[in-house]
Design an enzyme around this catalytic site. Structure first.
Site, short mmCIF file in Angstrom:
data_model
loop_
_atom_site.label_atom_id
_atom_site.label_comp_id
_atom_site.label_asym_id
_atom_site.label_seq_id
_atom_site.Cartn_x
_atom_site.Cartn_y
_atom_site.Cartn_z
N LYS A 97 7.19 52.93 -6.89
CA LYS A 97 6.19 52.90 -7.96
C LYS A 97 6.85 53.38 -9.25
O LYS A 97 7.44 54.48 -9.28
CB LYS A 97 5.01 53.79 -7.56
CG LYS A 97 3.73 53.52 -8.30
CD LYS A 97 2.61 54.32 -7.68
CE LYS A 97 1.29 54.07 -8.36
NZ LYS A 97 0.24 54.99 -7.86
O1 G3P Z 1 -3.71 54.88 -8.51
C1 G3P Z 1 -4.04 55.49 -9.73
C2 G3P Z 1 -5.20 56.37 -9.51
O2 G3P Z 1 -4.80 57.44 -8.71
C3 G3P Z 1 -5.85 56.89 -10.71
O3 G3P Z 1 -7.13 57.19 -10.31
O4 G3P Z 1 -9.32 58.22 -10.53
O5 G3P Z 1 -7.24 59.51 -11.14
O6 G3P Z 1 -8.07 57.66 -12.58
P1 G3P Z 1 -7.98 58.20 -11.19
#
Ligand code: G3P
Length: 218
Positions: free
Chosen positions: A87
């Protein structure tokens, strides 16, 4: 459509596998920190454990932001297990690193994508997955799902093989709309996937079926 869980929590990953609908896992440095995983050896061991639990792609993020270090880290990660997807953040050196790994046949997931232009660059560089962050765009008053729609359209216009991995998917309507748009993958907490189970008429109907069965079989 593929379902990935967005977590580094081994129990959550095991539970998702047991449900029988899991296609892979995404992690990021924040999710690893949340599990208290620190130090290179522990981080590597944790990724290996995840790969042993899930039969599918597991995104492991590089920490470096310069090309050479990204390559070194990414190669080390890729050697851990055949399911590892490197990634890489959407920055200039990240694009170069994606091209490097793509040419070597190593899978990549281009993360922190917030615009169609960035997604186009990721596809041009040969990324296996592109990760636009739906929820984080919504957080700033933009429209995350509209971005997914744009990217799906652009990739389809030119036949890019890069898969659209909708990330930062926070709730069931996000997931359903990603499916309607045609995102290849969603990654989200397990609670969003299990949220698909819920319908009050299912609960009500089942209660009636069981009560009627009991009446005649008492
Ligand atoms: O894969 C990216 C993700 O972890 C971001 O999620 O909810 O932290 O914006 P969030």
């Amino acid at each position: 459509m593929k379902f990935f869980v967005d977590t580094a929590n081994l129990n959550e990953i095991r539970e998702a596998v047991e449900l029988g609908v899991l296609d892979g896992v995404t992690t990021n440095p924040s999710l690893m920190a949340k599990e208290g995983i620190r130090g290179l050896n522990n981080v590597m061991a944790h990724y290996r454990q995840i790969c042993e639990i899930v039969d599918g792609d597991v995104s492991a993020e590089v920490i470096a932001t310069d090309f050479r270090e990204m390559i070194r880290e990414g190669e080390e990660l890729a050697e851990l297990h055949e399911n590892i997807v490197v990634k890489i953040p959407m920055i200039r050196d990240g694009v170069k690193a994606i091209r490097y790994f793509s040419d070597k046949g190593i899978k990549t997931n281009c993360t922190l994508v917030f615009s169609a232009g960035q997604a186009l660059l990721a596809a041009k560089a040969g990324a296996t997955y592109v990760s636009p962050f739906v929820g984080r765009l919504d957080d700033i008053g933009a429209d995350g799902l509209q971005l997914i729609e744009q990217i799906v359209q652009i990739y389809s216009n030119y036949g890019y093989e890069t898969q659209v991995l909708a990330a930062s998917v926070r709730h069931v309507p996000h997931l359903i709309q990603c499916a309607e748009i045609g995102a290849d993958v969603v990654t989200c907490p397990l609670s969003v996937i299990t949220g698909l189970l819920n319908h009050p008429l299912t609960d009500k109907g089942l209660a009636t079926f069981l009560a009627d069965h009991k009446k005649v079989n008492a």
